[in-house]
Scaffold this motif. Structure first.
Motif, PDB file in Angstrom:
ATOM      1  N   MET A  30       0.757  -1.122   0.120  1.00 55.11           N
ATOM      2  CA  MET A  30       0.026  -0.078  -0.088  1.00 55.11           C
ATOM      3  C   MET A  30       0.910   1.261  -0.076  1.00 55.11           C
ATOM      4  N   LEU A  31       0.475   2.419  -0.654  1.00 52.77           N
ATOM      5  CA  LEU A  31       1.338   3.709  -0.993  1.00 52.77           C
ATOM      6  C   LEU A  31       0.865   4.499  -0.123  1.00 52.77           C
ATOM      7  N   ASN A  32       1.730   5.235   0.481  1.00 53.12           N
ATOM      8  CA  ASN A  32       1.518   6.386   1.372  1.00 53.12           C
ATOM      9  C   ASN A  32       1.105   7.758   0.403  1.00 53.12           C
ATOM     10  N   SER A  33       0.726   8.759   0.826  1.00 48.64           N
ATOM     11  CA  SER A  33       0.361   9.851   0.011  1.00 48.64           C
ATOM     12  C   SER A  33       1.285  10.479  -0.882  1.00 48.64           C
ATOM     13  N   LEU A  34       2.513   9.985  -0.490  1.00 49.58           N
ATOM     14  CA  LEU A  34       3.761  10.436  -1.515  1.00 49.58           C
ATOM     15  C   LEU A  34       3.869   9.422  -2.571  1.00 49.58           C
ATOM     16  N   ASP A  35       3.067   8.447  -2.578  1.00 51.42           N
ATOM     17  CA  ASP A  35       3.300   7.489  -3.569  1.00 51.42           C
ATOM     18  C   ASP A  35       4.591   6.484  -3.171  1.00 51.42           C
ATOM     19  N   LEU A  36       4.765   6.164  -2.080  1.00 50.82           N
ATOM     20  CA  LEU A  36       5.842   5.244  -1.602  1.00 50.82           C
ATOM     21  C   LEU A  36       5.257   4.142  -0.760  1.00 50.82           C
TER      22      LEU A  36
END
Length: 389
Positions: A1-7
């Protein structure tokens, strides 16, 4: 799952360096990321002599702004560092700005600053600090696209800064993030108030931060003594209409302040720095549909050299204040050129032509280049002879 910074990691396990200029945008950027749980570090660049600008409204990266950035960092509880980039900024931005004006161009120092200082040197600093990404308060957006990340116009079209970001490379986009890309300016100021930031109502900085008065010629003469070489003001038909005190005092399209009176409205059509001539003519002589480019940066799909033979349909901006207009992008033996669907006035060497995949909404930025020259749409005839802009 990605965080809000797409990491693919938790925010608390993600280190973010935020470029903090001391303005409301970068301050809110840092505060939002801190609120989301990221490991945030603020970095401010001192770019020029802040002594002269410490009390001046509209300054950027100078004394008062450094103080404001430090105060915001303390307020939101993040480490904050100030890096002295004065000599690098002078060499990479200010000196090049002056050289460009002396050559009869109209430069864009904000592009040079992003390209040669903020998104190159500062990215290196971010990596040294162990950062996963570098975040800025620019009003642009980046999203995942096949093969990496793409650059897009922001939600707030009135604050769109994509024109100044065309030189961003694919490699830089992989590590850059722009948290304000989906926010409007009013929403940013509301967020600053919610966070209790002292800069919530701070005026926006001016575009050219190192020109305190807006009088470019004064700055250039100080940097390059003797740069203002007097010469002739010449009509397109060859008539000498007067004298000038240096091409650095003029820009393409200028009408006021020419210092001549002929009974007809005249505009600066071309600047011949080598011959110290300012060429003037009617407004129609400014119109062009064909623009030659240099130093093109391509961040669209595929390779620039593989454009279709008939050209690639794009939208292009030839000034930061103008909306994207339909055009064809060609890559031929003489390099990249733009063919505009409709003529544009005042296309000036040194400015940028920025490419988009379409004209409306949050279009993707495909790259751009600096304008090398423009071919006039019309050849004018005076007294039996022809004259072109």
């Amino acid at each position: 799952m990605l965080n809000s910074l797409d990491l693919p990691r938790r925010p608390q396990d993600t280190r973010v360096v935020v470029a903090m200029s001391g303005g409301v945008d970068s301050s809110v950027c840092a505060a939002l990321l801190k609120e989301q749980g990221y490991d945030v570090i603020g970095v401010t660049l001192q770019l020029y002599d802040h002594g002269a600008a410490i009390h001046r409204k509209g300054a950027c990266c100078a004394g008062q702004d450094i103080h404001d950035a430090r105060e915001v960092a303390d307020r939101i509880g993040i480490p904050h560092y100030v890096l002295d980039y004065e000599s690098r900024f002078k060499e990479a931005v200010i000196d090049r700005f002056a050289d460009s004006y002396v050559a009869g161009e109209t430069p864009i120092p904000c592009v040079e600053c992003n390209q040669r200082v903020k998104f190159r040197d500062l990215l290196g600093t971010a990596r040294d600090l162990g950062a996963d990404v570098l975040a800025t308060g620019h009003y642009v957006a980046s999203r995942a696209v096949p093969g990496g990340r793409g650059l897009f116009r922001p939600r707030d079209a009135e604050r769109d800064q994509s024109y100044f970001m065309f030189a961003t490379t694919r490699e830089q986009l992989d590590i850059l993030r722009f948290p304000l890309g989906e926010m409007t300016k009013p929403e940013t100021r509301q967020a600053a108030e919610r966070f209790g930031l002292s800069v919530a109502a701070k005026p926006d900085s001016q575009d050219i931060c190192f020109v305190p008065s807006g009088r470019y010629a004064q700055v250039i003469e100080k940097l390059k003594p003797g740069a203002a070489v007097p010469g002739e003001i010449v009509h397109l038909d060859g008539r000498v209409l007067g004298q000038h005190q240096g091409v650095i005092h003029y820009t393409i399209g200028q009408r006021k302040g020419l210092g001549i009176a002929t009974g007809e409205p005249l505009h600066v059509i071309r600047l011949d720095a080598e011959a110290a001539r300012v060429i003037v003519g009617p407004r129609e002589a400014l119109a062009t549909r064909h623009v030659a480019l240099r130093d093109v940066n391509w961040i669209g799909d595929g390779a620039l050299e593989n454009l279709p033979a008939e050209g690639l349909e794009i939208a292009v901006r030839v000034r930061s204040t103008r909306a994207p207009k339909p055009a064809l992008l060609h890559f031929g033996p003489e390099g990249p050129t733009i063919e505009l669907a409709e003529a544009e006035d005042g296309v000036s060497p040194g400015q940028a032509a920025v490419f988009y995949d379409h004209a409306d909404g949050q279009a993707r930025v495909l790259g751009g280049g600096f304008i090398r020259g423009a071919r006039p749409q019309t050849v004018f005839a005076y007294g039996g002879q022809t004259a072109a802009a």
